[in-house]
Design an enzyme around this catalytic site. Structure first.
Site, short mmCIF file in Angstrom:
data_model
loop_
_atom_site.label_atom_id
_atom_site.label_comp_id
_atom_site.label_asym_id
_atom_site.label_seq_id
_atom_site.Cartn_x
_atom_site.Cartn_y
_atom_site.Cartn_z
N GLU A 181 0.84 -1.21 0.00
CA GLU A 181 0.00 0.00 0.00
C GLU A 181 0.87 1.25 0.00
OE1 GLU A 181 -3.10 0.10 -0.73
OE2 GLU A 181 -4.36 -0.10 1.06
N THR A 236 -7.26 10.77 -3.32
CA THR A 236 -7.12 10.48 -1.89
C THR A 236 -6.62 11.73 -1.16
OG1 THR A 236 -6.60 8.21 -2.47
CG2 THR A 236 -6.12 8.87 -0.23
#
Lengths: 309, 309
Positions: B128, B181
């Protein structure tokens, strides 16, 4: 039923991460109250022992609740009430809550259980408001439902009864000092960091998960309060010493009971609870401040009927 | 085992009240990945379909994880990897998490399960970080553990697997727009009201309690986010319309999946899920914005091995 004598438990509200949301009932600390049906309608207090509380039925948390319930239920009888306080008002162990919740529970028995636990909680919150000025639910709900409770919501009121792992024990120390609820509220910030809030609600989730799965390690890991305790502990002399001595003696966690000054510790099993009790006692003896200590099971049932006819 | 083909699920992170703490895996959306042992050490990506992702093994979330695991385990073999993306990156359904978690799971099988689920989560968090710049745990943990997970703590990392009521279904709509994001983070306030935080963590407690007790009403009551959703929904066109149409069709609740733009709804049973799917579809058709929709069980198992030898 024309008469009953009950035990109404002391309660620990907040429970570290669960500020204003979680509470639990204890087993060996609490009030004894008697309720006697009278032909004359209304409520009267015939005796109060153990603390210096008002006999004014509209200002006493217990009698105010009895009065309201009898009126709401349109009862054709009255109630004579006695209250024996088993622990001090102002301790942070839910003294007014024990009175108010006990009054709701006892009166409901004389009314043949016409009200649900949720309704009893609402009546007891009215008693809290009479005594303290605000209708807080966590202490009274813990006393009425027993065990651990979550106040999921106030509007509408929703109380979730959580399971209690069998070996859970509570140790509490009540330093004989006064912490005013007003001061305890005023030291809190109105705004907190979002990141801290995330940490706190992850711990709430962990604590509740641990209660459902009897996972004492998870309960221990989750008994952390990074939001309220850092501010309120300043009002409680030697808080860190007590907490550290509890943790050193293998308590699962420790924190402020309600708005203090009582400090509670949760422990797994009697042996560790006794060790934690001893450890805290030795620590606090050195401070020169008077204190009382308690050791108790977490009480899964809440109220008890001691006697009735 | 010399070869395996796996399904790595999409995941919904945050789940209304559980911002940065809760996530769950779905069942019919996800990637397929194959892992083939090679004599040559190291990792190579032999094929990527379904999305335009880098073949650079140090920059691709999946291969970066495989490489790190082979090194950490001191493996005497290498891995050839294929990735078929079954859903779009940037959807808010954990696309990079599916790649990273799938890579961790698949590689561990070739390593004879030398790593625990917690260790796999850490490896996937590294993926991630490679893909998104931050080592977030909620999506990858949901993909690896399956079902609902709680990220109780980051330091040390502690993942709690929560139970999944049998009839829980998820409906998701992915509007074909981009929510960065970075923007989704920037709309959030750094400080929040303590009172709001209390409301939120009481809902986290209620949701988790509902999962343990199969209490769909409690799950529904608790699927409320008063802290993040009010800010982030502004980035998602017609969010309120979607949410309202889901609730009108008897969804238990609805909210933003991850940082969006996907909106999820949780439902009890297939019949209501189909109704919610239809209701959202009709609502969004009128907006003129392209969208994809999914309907799925909440996947209690997470990863699946489709094939191996």
């Amino acid at each position: 039923m024309n008469y009953l004598k009950i035990f109404s438990p002391a309660t620990v509200a907040n429970v570290s991460c669960g500020f204003d949301s979680l509470g639990f009932a204890v087993d060996t600390i609490g009030d004894e109250m008697t309720f006697t049906k009278t032909q004359e309608k209304g409520v009267k207090i015939t005796n109060i022992t153990g603390a210096n509380l008002t006999y004014d039925v509209d200002k006493n948390a217990a009698s105010a609740v009895v009065k309201k319930m009898l009126e709401d239920a349109n009862a054709d009888f009255g109630v004579a009430l006695t209250i024996h306080k088993g622990f001090s008002p102002g301790s942070g162990l839910g003294s007014s809550a024990a009175s108010a919740a006990g009054a709701a529970f006892g009166t409901n028995k004389l009314l043949n259980n016409v009200f649900s636990n949720l309704e009893l909680t609402k009546f007891a919150m009215f008693g809290e408001k009479v005594a303290c000025g605000s209708a807080i639910a966590d202490n009274v709900a813990a006393a009425i439902y027993g065990g651990f409770v979550l106040v999921r919501s106030y509007e509408p009121l929703e109380i979730i009864k959580l399971p209690v792992p069998n070996e859970l024990r509570a140790v509490a120390i009540h330093p004989q000092i006064e912490v005013k609820t007003k001061d305890a509220r005023e030291v809190l910030p109105s705004k907190i960091d979002l990141n801290d809030a995330v940490t706190q609600w992850a711990n709430v989730g962990g604590l509740i998960s641990g209660l459902y799965t009897n996972n004492y390690q998870l309960i221990s890991n989750s008994l952390v309060d990074i939001i309220v305790e850092p501010h309120r502990k300043k009002l409680i002399p030697f808080f860190d010493n007590v907490k550290n001595s509890a943790l050193k003696a293998d308590a699962l966690g420790a924190g402020i009971s309600g708005s203090g000054p009582t400090i509670f510790a949760l422990c797994k099993g009697d042996e560790i609870a006794n060790k934690v009790h001893q450890s805290i006692k030795e620590t606090y003896k050195e401070t020169g401040i008077d204190f009382e200590m308690y050791i108790s099971k977490v009480n899964p049932d809440g109220m008890k009927i001691l006697n009735s006819n």
